[in-house]
Write a protein that holds these residues in place. Structure first.
Motif, PDB file in Angstrom:
ATOM      1  N   GLY A   2     -23.474   2.624  13.254  1.00 27.17           N
ATOM      2  CA  GLY A   2     -23.023   3.836  13.951  1.00 27.17           C
ATOM      3  C   GLY A   2     -21.934   4.552  13.186  1.00 27.17           C
ATOM      4  N   LEU A   3     -21.041   5.096  13.914  1.00 24.32           N
ATOM      5  CA  LEU A   3     -19.979   5.888  13.329  1.00 24.32           C
ATOM      6  C   LEU A   3     -18.898   4.971  12.750  1.00 24.32           C
ATOM      7  CD1 LEU A   3     -19.312   8.895  13.249  1.00 24.32           C
ATOM      8  CD2 LEU A   3     -18.162   8.601  15.437  1.00 24.32           C
ATOM      9  N   VAL A 208     -11.032  11.590   3.208  1.00 20.16           N
ATOM     10  CA  VAL A 208     -12.337  12.190   2.924  1.00 20.16           C
ATOM     11  C   VAL A 208     -12.146  13.509   2.177  1.00 20.16           C
ATOM     12  CG1 VAL A 208     -14.366  13.238   3.997  1.00 20.16           C
ATOM     13  CG2 VAL A 208     -13.435  11.125   4.920  1.00 20.16           C
TER      14      VAL A 208
ATOM     15  N   LEU B 337     -19.975   9.650  22.325  1.00 16.68           N
ATOM     16  CA  LEU B 337     -19.186   8.813  21.418  1.00 16.68           C
ATOM     17  C   LEU B 337     -18.218   7.894  22.161  1.00 16.68           C
ATOM     18  CD1 LEU B 337     -18.277  11.486  18.700  1.00 16.68           C
ATOM     19  CD2 LEU B 337     -20.085   9.765  18.598  1.00 16.68           C
ATOM     20  N   LEU B 356     -13.105  14.828  12.948  1.00 14.24           N
ATOM     21  CA  LEU B 356     -14.501  14.554  12.593  1.00 14.24           C
ATOM     22  C   LEU B 356     -15.099  15.754  11.864  1.00 14.24           C
ATOM     23  CD1 LEU B 356     -16.046  12.733  15.701  1.00 14.24           C
ATOM     24  CD2 LEU B 356     -15.814  11.838  13.380  1.00 14.24           C
ATOM     25  N   MET B 359     -14.209  15.640   8.345  1.00 15.15           N
ATOM     26  CA  MET B 359     -14.972  14.600   7.654  1.00 15.15           C
ATOM     27  C   MET B 359     -16.404  15.060   7.398  1.00 15.15           C
ATOM     28  SD  MET B 359     -13.652  11.188   9.604  1.00 15.15           S
ATOM     29  CE  MET B 359     -12.095  11.172  10.460  1.00 15.15           C
ATOM     30  N   PHE B 366     -21.096  11.512   6.972  1.00  7.85           N
ATOM     31  CA  PHE B 366     -20.637  11.461   8.355  1.00  7.85           C
ATOM     32  C   PHE B 366     -21.620  12.118   9.315  1.00  7.85           C
ATOM     33  CE2 PHE B 366     -16.572  10.211   6.614  1.00  7.85           C
ATOM     34  CZ  PHE B 366     -16.143   9.315   7.565  1.00  7.85           C
ATOM     35  N   GLN B 369     -23.947   9.543  10.125  1.00  9.32           N
ATOM     36  CA  GLN B 369     -23.345   8.585  11.061  1.00  9.32           C
ATOM     37  C   GLN B 369     -23.361   9.111  12.492  1.00  9.32           C
ATOM     38  OE1 GLN B 369     -19.518   7.021  10.056  1.00  9.32           O
ATOM     39  NE2 GLN B 369     -20.108   6.489   7.965  1.00  9.32           N
ATOM     40  N   LEU B 370     -23.070  10.412  12.640  1.00 11.02           N
ATOM     41  CA  LEU B 370     -23.095  10.997  13.986  1.00 11.02           C
ATOM     42  C   LEU B 370     -24.499  10.929  14.558  1.00 11.02           C
ATOM     43  CD1 LEU B 370     -20.791  14.146  13.630  1.00 11.02           C
ATOM     44  CD2 LEU B 370     -20.329  12.066  14.932  1.00 11.02           C
ATOM     45  N   ASN B 372     -26.715   8.664  13.836  1.00 13.69           N
ATOM     46  CA  ASN B 372     -26.921   7.269  14.251  1.00 13.69           C
ATOM     47  C   ASN B 372     -26.241   6.973  15.580  1.00 13.69           C
ATOM     48  OD1 ASN B 372     -28.367   6.674  11.965  1.00 13.69           O
ATOM     49  ND2 ASN B 372     -26.589   5.912  10.821  1.00 13.69           N
ATOM     50  N   ALA B 373     -25.143   7.673  15.830  1.00 10.56           N
ATOM     51  CA  ALA B 373     -24.417   7.439  17.075  1.00 10.56           C
ATOM     52  C   ALA B 373     -25.101   8.111  18.261  1.00 10.56           C
ATOM     53  CB  ALA B 373     -22.987   7.943  16.928  1.00 10.56           C
TER      54      ALA B 373
END
Lengths: 315, 384
Positions: A2-3, A208, B337, B356, B359, B366, B369-370, B372-373
């Motif tokens: 996940g995050l 980042v 989230l 976020l 990022m 990222f 990733q979001l 995936n979340a």
């Protein structure tokens, strides 16, 4: 996967890993050791370790299967007390797994509940007291009704000391291979005022953004009002140019999307450096205190800040 | 004066025969029928000093005594005659004002100068005791023809050409309230030198909008609480929307920083009441929001600005509505989230989402990733 957010990645898993709060940690360890946890109220500002402490207790009590015995609810997301009651009922009904005699429910932002809803919550706590323990977390314990407070062990989480917080940030930077200057660290602390979640998130966003974290990059990344904007706005207001102050406020809140709370913080910092007489600074701060309190108790940030700016012209 | 000849005669007779110990006069009738104007006209014609207080502003016995007690006994500076005008006595309302009515009656008995009172409805229960201490002077509705004649004169003075049918239309829809008719004329004349019949018809079609502007005008020009609150009660818009109308127009009307600060302070206080309504879901609290915002904005001024103000619809409400969809989407994205971030969606929106975004903009990883979340592609674009 996940995050990957550092504030989660580096969230302590064991009570011993918690930074600061020595007294609280040692008492919580005692509860875990005895496997006797009372209802608890964790009070304190954001990012001081309230949720972390609750999670650590769950980890230590239940080990890898902690998720089956731990429920996290958010009073400000739940649509009313009935939703919370139903979730509690569903969760508390099933038997606990393993040898822990109870389950844990963390009710975050419990101070978002109205006094009436808290009365209902109190009954719920009593009904399931054989099978569950409640941990309530709140910014202000005074907003929790007395009957609930009297049923809870109350723990007050204070802001982390700057040294403790910086140590944590340095540890993370090292592990992640990020170079950060002393000024960079100070800048983060200045902006987040010791809120660890925000500090670590800000560090990550800076990392980042560029390999080296400096005070400049911190300010560039920080999603809060740039000091100059706020300062200009305040000066317009002090000079009785309300129209321009108002335009600036609108730009900061609506176009830049900065929260009223952050604007208030920045105004507070700005006041010290203004070239107005000392007594007036004090009046400005006093009025700002009222303004923040009202926003905090659910007031509209735009209106409250506008009223504040208008007031600056006549203080 | 337009019409009202009976009332005028009665009033002049009362004034001319008045001596200390005589009764006060109670001028009563619908809004815009000329009660206050008559007192002012008399004062002008006879060069009288006029002491004017508004009953709705002066809610208790002490304040009434302080304001009127002195004035009713002291001689005018230049030994001119003096008349005391207590406007809108039916604005005294509720139990706490009993003292106010009592004090008023006492002052009436002791006054060395004539006192004129005005009221819309003198038969109101709370004015019962007052009625036996005053001479009643009734004002009827302003007659249609006299109103048209007067409107025509005013148009001429203002250099506006106006169609007779349009004038009649305005007079008719005013329901005998000359002030309302004047307002309508004023509104019709904005940006025009010539008013035609068709223009007046538009008044009817745009009734609601019209009323909002009228409500703004009343609140910004009046100095009385009841009038201000009434203005909002009479229109078909909710209090929250009117709140933003006021917010938009304070700086259009008021120029003095003290007045602006006072008006915004009233809005801020009303906003606190509003937050209580929301927090406790108790709509009874709404009336306090209404009273504080209308009354507070109205009473923020020292005196009415004698100018025509162009009131504008609330820009911020429009901007809020435009961005509301986006805010809601952001909130629901952040709600997904919550299990991973261990915080409420509100906190995530406020503290985590801005970072976020930084990022996601700097590292495409990222965005993945979001996803995936559990965030949809549309939701992820909110962050970029």
């Amino acid at each position: 996967m996940g995050l990957e957010i550092w504030s989660e990645k580096y969230r302590p898993k064991k009570l011993d890993e918690i930074v600061g709060h020595k007294e609280i940690v040692s008492r919580l360890k005692g509860f875990v050791k005895e496997k006797g946890v009372p209802h608890m109220l964790f009070a304190g500002p954001a990012g001081t370790g309230k949720t972390t402490a609750a999670l650590c207790i769950a980890h230590e009590l239940y080990g890898d299967g902690w998720k089956a015995s731990y429920l996290e609810l958010n009073a400000s997301d739940a649509r009313g007390i009935d939703v919370i009651r139903n979730q509690v009922k569903d969760f508390a009904r099933t038997r606990t797994i393993g040898n822990a005699p109870f389950k844990i429910i963390l009710l975050d932002e419990a101070d978002a509940l109205t006094p009436e809803a808290q009365q209902a919550l109190r009954r719920t706590m009593e009904n399931y007291t054989n099978t569950t323990r409640f941990i309530l977390s709140a910014n202000y314990s005074s907003r929790i009704i007395d009957p609930i407070q009297s049923r809870c062990a109350v723990f007050r989480f204070s802001r982390l000391k700057a040294g403790e917080a910086k140590e944590m940030l340095e540890h993370i930077s090292k592990t992640e291979g990020v170079r950060i200057s002393t000024e960079g660290l100070d800048a983060i602390m200045h902006i987040t005022e010791g809120d660890m979640r925000r500090s670590i998130n800000l560090l990550q966003a800076c990392a980042v953004h560029g390999k080296e974290v400096t005070d400049e990059s911190v300010y560039a990344v920080a999603a809060q009002a740039r000091p100059e904007d706020v300062k200009e706005m305040v000066m317009f207001a002090v000079e009785r140019n309300f129209q321009d102050a108002r335009k600036k406020l609108y730009d900061i809140l609506v176009n830049q999307g900065i929260s009223g709370e952050d604007v208030v913080k920045e105004i507070h910092r700005t006041i010290y450096g203004l070239t107005v007489e000392e007594a007036k600074k004090l009046r400005m701060i006093e009025a700002l205190g009222d303004c923040e309190f009202r926003i905090d108790s659910g007031g509209d940030q735009m209106i409250q800040l506008e009223a504040y700016l208008a007031k600056l012209g006549v203080l | 004066m337009i019409g009202q000849s009976k009332a005028m005669d009665a009033f002049l007779y009362w004034y001319d025969s008045w001596q200390p110990g005589s009764q006060a006069a109670l001028l009563h009738g619908g809004p815009g029928t000329g009660k206050t104007s008559l007192v002012h006209a008399l004062a002008r014609e006879r060069s009288l000093d006029i002491i004017e207080i508004n009953a709705s502003d002066t809610r208790n016995a002490e304040a009434m005594q302080a304001l009127l007690g002195g004035a009713s006994r002291q001689q005018s500076i230049f030994r001119r005659g003096k008349i005391i005008l207590v406007d809108e006595v039916d604005g005294l309302s509720g139990k706490e004002d009993r003292g106010g009515v009592g004090a008023l009656i006492k002052i009436l008995g002791e006054s060395r100068f004539p006192v004129a009172l005005t009221a819309n409805d003198p038969y109101d229960e709370k004015l019962k005791t007052l009625r036996s201490h005053v001479a009643m002077i009734p004002f009827g509705k302003v007659h249609l023809n006299s109103m048209v004649a007067r409107l025509r004169t005013i148009c001429k003075i203002e250099g506006i050409e106006c169609d007779d049918d349009a004038l009649k239309h305005v007079a008719r829809t005013s329901g005998g309230d000359f002030r309302a008719a004047l307002t309508d004329m004023e509104t019709l004349s904005i940006g025009r030198k010539k008013i035609e019949k068709g223009h007046a018809d538009a008044l009817g079609y745009r009734e609601q909008e019209q009323n909002v502007f009228e409500a703004m005008r009343i609140i910004f020009k009046t100095r009385t609480l009841t009038t201000a609150v009434d203005a909002i009660e009479r229109i078909d818009k909710d209090t929250e929307e009117m709140f933003w109308w006021l917010e938009q127009n304070i700086t259009n009307e008021y120029g003095d920083p003290q007045e602006i600060a006072k008006a915004f302070e009233a809005l801020a206080a009303a906003d606190v009441m509003h937050s209580r309504v929301r927090k406790y879901q108790n709509w009874r609290f709404m009336k306090y929001m209404r009273d504080v915002m209308c009354g507070g904005v109205a009473l923020a001024k020292r005196g009415a600005y004698e100018k025509f103000t162009r009131y504008a619809p609330p820009q911020r409400l429009i901007a809020y509505a435009r961005t509301r969809a986006r805010r809601n989407a952001m909130r629901s994205a952040c709600e997904k989230l919550t299990p991973q971030v261990h915080a409420s969606s509100r906190k995530i929106v406020r503290d985590v989402a801005p970072l976020l975004s930084v990022m996601v903009r700097n590292d495409p990883e990222f965005a993945a990733q979001l996803s995936n979340a559990g965030l949809t592609e549309d939701e992820i674009t909110l962050f970029s």
